[in-house]
Design a protein around this motif. Structure first.
Motif, PDB file in Angstrom:
ATOM      1  N   GLN A  94      -4.967 -17.650 -17.241  1.00 11.15           N
ATOM      2  CA  GLN A  94      -4.467 -19.015 -17.359  1.00 11.15           C
ATOM      3  C   GLN A  94      -5.122 -19.933 -16.339  1.00 11.15           C
ATOM      4  OE1 GLN A  94      -2.506 -20.027 -19.747  1.00 11.15           O
ATOM      5  NE2 GLN A  94      -2.483 -22.150 -19.026  1.00 11.15           N
ATOM      6  N   LYS A  95      -5.288 -19.413 -15.133  1.00 11.90           N
ATOM      7  CA  LYS A  95      -5.890 -20.223 -14.065  1.00 11.90           C
ATOM      8  C   LYS A  95      -7.331 -20.584 -14.401  1.00 11.90           C
ATOM      9  CE  LYS A  95      -6.977 -20.143  -9.141  1.00 11.90           C
ATOM     10  NZ  LYS A  95      -6.937 -19.332  -7.876  1.00 11.90           N
ATOM     11  N   GLU A 155      -7.499 -23.204 -17.159  1.00 10.04           N
ATOM     12  CA  GLU A 155      -7.158 -24.548 -16.673  1.00 10.04           C
ATOM     13  C   GLU A 155      -8.289 -25.135 -15.842  1.00 10.04           C
ATOM     14  OE1 GLU A 155      -3.528 -24.009 -14.591  1.00 10.04           O
ATOM     15  OE2 GLU A 155      -2.298 -23.814 -16.414  1.00 10.04           O
ATOM     16  N   GLU A 156      -8.864 -24.311 -14.975  1.00  3.99           N
ATOM     17  CA  GLU A 156      -9.974 -24.795 -14.137  1.00  3.99           C
ATOM     18  C   GLU A 156     -11.174 -25.202 -14.999  1.00  3.99           C
ATOM     19  OE1 GLU A 156     -10.744 -21.581 -11.535  1.00  3.99           O
ATOM     20  OE2 GLU A 156      -9.067 -22.030 -10.146  1.00  3.99           O
ATOM     21  N   THR A 181     -11.048 -26.166 -18.114  1.00  5.19           N
ATOM     22  CA  THR A 181     -10.691 -27.375 -18.859  1.00  5.19           C
ATOM     23  C   THR A 181     -10.894 -28.612 -17.995  1.00  5.19           C
ATOM     24  OG1 THR A 181      -9.068 -26.148 -20.178  1.00  5.19           O
ATOM     25  CG2 THR A 181      -8.842 -28.550 -20.093  1.00  5.19           C
ATOM     26  N   VAL A 182     -10.473 -28.527 -16.737  1.00  4.42           N
ATOM     27  CA  VAL A 182     -10.640 -29.666 -15.826  1.00  4.42           C
ATOM     28  C   VAL A 182     -12.122 -29.999 -15.658  1.00  4.42           C
ATOM     29  CG1 VAL A 182     -10.365 -30.431 -13.425  1.00  4.42           C
ATOM     30  CG2 VAL A 182      -8.493 -29.250 -14.603  1.00  4.42           C
ATOM     31  N   ARG A 199     -11.083 -29.424 -25.664  1.00  2.00           N
ATOM     32  CA  ARG A 199     -10.069 -28.410 -25.367  1.00  2.00           C
ATOM     33  C   ARG A 199     -10.757 -27.053 -25.241  1.00  2.00           C
ATOM     34  NH1 ARG A 199      -4.881 -28.926 -29.135  1.00  2.00           N
ATOM     35  NH2 ARG A 199      -4.349 -27.164 -27.752  1.00  2.00           N
TER      36      ARG A 199
END
Length: 908
Positions: free
Chosen positions: A541-542, A545-546, A548-549, A559
């Motif tokens: 998950q981390k 998210e990283e 995606t940023v 996405r």
């Protein structure tokens, strides 16, 4: 209109003005009494009573009496009486008399003249003299068009006679004159029925102008009817000029909405730039068409008209008026959003493809294939890309649950759902089935960079999601030369596969920014692969998210979907399916593909332009190349000719040397042989017949020498000569083979062989055997000739040979004769006859050498002729291209104008 008095005269009711309602009795009786009373007066006025009596008799069908009464009318009613007499003759069936009377009427009363003409008109119809009837009714409409029912009578007559030319003219003139919509509607119905006769469009200018100011709806109906009449005729341009001129001379600011005329103008514009016409044929017409279209365009066509104006002006500067350009720019900026225009783009592609086919040109099959894929709206095309380390191929295999793609990739592969497995290879020149690929023999080996493979196989994932995958070779660097960039305009979305161990590198970012620059409307999303390399859900998950940023710094709407190709689970596939349907399905597929179609159509047009340039350059190069080849071939032909002459001379000289040697031997040996026969003469010889015996022996010795010595030597000499000739032929053949190899290298194929005919040597060997074996030699007359010395010896032998004591003298005489005789004449004679066949053979040597070289010579000549034909054909084709370059260039130019129109429509 007719006055009351004229109406009374026309209806033959003048008698009512003379008879009072109180008068009792029949009008005949009343008028008779009146006539009798008036006759008694000193200044009797009888004309009116006679005229009235004539009317009564006419109504009573007593036509003869009526005529009698009307013949004596001398007052102002005389011409009416004359006309009435004509009516009476008409009723009596005396048509010739009636015609004469009607034609003789001379009056200033228009009603009288018109009534007489109408009667004459009816008379001509009854006599079936239609040309006369036509002339009369047209004269009536010319002189007195307002006369009651005259126009309707004329219309009915023309329609019954199917005289549509005069019917159209009548309706046009009456419409303009009377400003009655009835006549304009009638004329429009004629036009709709196609019975107007195809007159010049200018004929309708005044009609349209009048109707425009009378009724705009009916004006549009008539204009559209005429448009449809002249469309696809030789008068079409004249019609466009007519309608354009009309709009230039009227105000078009009325609130009327020109729906049908707007459509007609659009169709006209598209027809003019369809490629059927050269630019020079339409360049003077298009600006006016566009200007008027822009004026009358309704909301549906306003944007297209404005875009057409701007696209035309871009390509043909200074042909549009400034005010029209300003109006177009204003409407572009304020127009409602354009319809997708998908079908119009497909139609444009078809028009380009049909034009190319009609000119013998093949559209690049890859570009054609791209368009066909975009035209198929049943499935989304998802482009899947990624670096070589991303595991992109494994992702596809995991989703499809099929091992179909090879790892080594130079070309792209589209995978589609289908009931039957199949593979097609699309290259620049062809689309072909790859039957060597079977599903059970996967993986598929990709094609070359310049080709694409289309794979169809049963896939539940592709079927459920209505998807097709486009897989490109792994991304190497960020260069736009990567195969990825060839397919971005053929996709509905790009799914970029990232390696979870090194996600979204600078190289990947740079490549995708180039993609976004080239295809700014292409949705880009990411799949983060190899998540199985991480050990916990928290880490997964981390990282997602990283990533995606980081991604959204450059692609804000992107996405990222975490994925593990090694994890083949239904749950992951379900999530992936939901992800794809979320990020890609919302896009209007039909609308988004419209611009993509334009990209490939423009690529096709550009390619066809380049083909023209390439074709001209290729023709020029081909001509120059064939001219160089022809020069070389001419040189080769001369070389062969020189070689043939050289070998013929050399070989012939070698044969002549052998022949001369044997000639010398025989000529020298024969005298020696003959002198050696002296030993045959003895003192006891029979001198009466010794000359016969000696002659025979001499011939035998000569033949023994020839057969035993001369011919074997000659045979060996000929064999040596043949071998020497064979060596020369072999050297010649090798020379020609080298020459052929040089030309074949030049041609790039095995076109010529230049093989010589070595059978000539076999023929020579056979002839050598024949000439030196079994030769027949005629017996020579050596001592049986009638020379003085031989006659003396033969006479002495016969005379003295009977006495033995004379033998010694005869012996000495013969011996002396034989030893001292020259014998050169006999030797030369024998040698000449002996060598006759060899000399014939010698004469044929040049011909035989020519036969040896014949095939190479002919093949070089044939190749030279072919090269010359190609030069001629190439020059003819180049000349045709140069004298009429616009026939190729103009349609492509107009296709580009149409493309630019579509692009302008997408500006707002």
């Amino acid at each position: 209109m007719t006055s009351t008095s004229d109406k009374t005269m026309i209806e033959k009711r003048f008698y009512e003005t003379l008879i009072n309602s109180e008068d009792a009795g029949h009008p005949v009786q009343v008028l008779g009494e009146m006539y009798a009373k008036e006759q008694k007066k000193e200044m009797a006025e009888l004309s009116s009573i006679r005229f009235a009596q004539g009317e009564i008799y006419f109504h009573c069908r007593d036509y003869e009496t009526a005529i009698f009464k009307w013949e004596n009318i001398l007052d102002e009613k005389m011409m009416w009486a004359k006309k009435n007499s004509g009516d009476a003759y008409y009723e009596l069936g005396l048509l010739a008399a009636a015609e004469e009377i009607y034609k003789s009427i001379d009056s200033e009363n228009p009603s009288l003249l018109t009534e007489a003409s109408l009667q004459l008109f009816s008379l001509y119809i009854e006599e079936n003299r239609m040309e006369n009837a036509t002339a009369v009714i047209k004269q009536i409409m010319e002189v007195n068009p307002d006369y009651p029912n005259a126009a309707e009578i004329a219309r009915t007559f023309f329609e019954e006679q199917q005289d549509w030319g005069n019917a159209v003219e009548l309706a046009a003139k009456e419409g303009i004159r009377s400003e009655s919509v009835h006549w304009f509607e009638l004329l429009t119905s004629y036009i709709d029925r196609g019975i107007t006769g195809g007159g010049a469009p200018e004929y309708y200018s005044n009609v349209l102008f009048s109707l425009y100011h009378l009724d705009l709806n009916r004006f549009e109906q008539m204009a559209v009817a005429l448009w449809n009449t002249y469309k696809e005729t030789d008068s079409y341009f004249a019609w466009l000029h007519t309608i354009n001129s009309l709009f230039m001379n009227v105000e078009t600011d009325s609130p009327h909405i020109w729906r049908e005329l707007s459509r007609c103008y659009e169709e006209a514009y598209l027809e003019l730039i369809s490629g059927k016409y050269l630019v020079k044929e339409i360049q003077g017409m298009i600006p006016a068409v566009l200007a008027q279209w822009l004026k009358v365009a309704d909301k549906k066509h306003e944007l297209a008209a404005a875009a057409a104006v701007l696209s035309w002006n871009e390509r043909f500067a200074e042909t549009m008026e400034a005010i029209t350009i300003q109006d177009a720019e204003f409407k572009i900026m304020n127009a409602a959003e354009a319809e997708d225009g998908f079908e119009e783009r497909i139609q444009l592609f078809q028009a380009v493809a049909e034009w190319a086919a009609s000119h013998g040109l093949d559209v690049d099959r890859r570009l054609e294939w791209f368009v066909s894929q975009l035209a198929d709206l049943n499935e989304r095309k998802l482009l899947i890309a990624g670096s070589e380390q991303s595991g992109k191929t494994s992702v596809i295999h995991s989703v499809l649950q099929e091992q179909i793609l090879g790892e080594a990739a130079t070309g792209a592969v589209m995978v589609k759902d289908g009931d039957v497995f199949g593979v097609r290879e699309i290259s620049e020149t062809e689309v072909r089935e790859r039957e060597e690929f079977l599903q059970e023999e996967m993986p598929i080996i990709r094609g070359h960079r310049e080709t694409c493979l289309e794979v169809q196989l049963a896939s539940d994932f592709l079927h459920r999601n209505k998807l097709a995958f486009i897989d490109t070779p792994g991304l190497i660097g960020s260069s736009a030369k990567n195969e990825l960039f060839s397919y971005i305009h053929a996709a509905d979305g790009l799914l970029f596969v990232l390696d979870a161990t090194a996600p979204f590198t600078d190289t990947e970012c740079e490549a995708l920014l180039q993609v976004q620059k080239q295809a700014p409307n292409l949705p880009i999303h990411f799949l983060l692969n190899k998540m199985d390399a991480l050990y916990s859900g928290t880490e997964v998950q981390k990282l997602a998210e990283e990533t995606t940023v980081r991604v959204r710094q450059y692609f804000p709407n992107a996405r990222v979907f975490p994925f593990s190709a090694a994890r083949r689970s239904t749950e992951q596939l379900g999530d992936f399916s939901q992800f794809l349907n979320t990020v890609f399905v919302s896009r209007d597929r039909k609308s988004s593909r419209t611009d993509q179609l334009l990209y490939f159509i423009r690529a096709i047009v550009s390619e066809l332009f380049q083909r023209r340039i390439d074709a001209e350059n290729n023709l020029t190069n081909l001509i120059e190349w064939n001219e160089q080849v022809s020069t070389k071939l001419n040189g080769a032909i001369h070389q062969v000719e020189d070689l043939e002459k050289e070998k013929a001379k050399s070989i012939k000289a070698g044969f002549a040397e052998s022949k001369e040697e044997v000639k010398y031997d025989i000529t020298s040996k024969i005298p020696e042989i003959l002198r050696g026969c002296t030993e045959l003469v003895k003192e006891d010889s029979d001198f009466r017949n010794i000359h016969v015996e000696l002659n025979k022996e001499m011939n035998e010795r000569i033949q023994d020498y020839v057969r035993g010595t001369a011919l074997p030597k000659l045979y060996r000499s000929l064999q040596n000569w043949i071998e020497a000739s064979s060596d020369e032929f072999k050297h010649s053949q090798q020379f020609l083979w080298d020459m052929a190899e040089g030309f074949n290298n030049l041609f790039g194929e095995q076109r010529i062989t230049l093989d010589c005919d070595f059978k000539v040597l076999d023929d020579w060997r056979r002839d050598a055997d024949r000439m030196t074996n079994g030769i027949h030699m005629e017996e020579m007359n050596i001592l049986l000739r009638h020379t003085p010395s031989q006659l003396l010896l033969k006479g002495a032998g016969k005379l003295l040979g009977v006495l033995p004591q004379n033998n010694s003298m005869l012996y000495n005489s013969y011996k002396k004769f034989l030893e001292n005789e020259d014998y050169q004449e006999q030797a030369i004679s024998f040698t000449t006859k002996f060598l006759r066949q060899f000399e014939m053979f010698e004469k044929a040597i040049e011909r035989d050498v020519a036969m040896f070289f014949r095939n190479p010579a002919q093949e070089l000549e044939r190749t030279l002729q072919q090269s010359g034909e190609k030069i001629t054909e190439g020059k003819a084709a180049l000349h045709e291209m140069n004298i009429n370059p616009e026939s190729y260039k103009d349609p492509l130019t107009l296709f580009e104008v149409r493309l630019r129109q579509f692009e302008w429509m997408n500006v707002q």
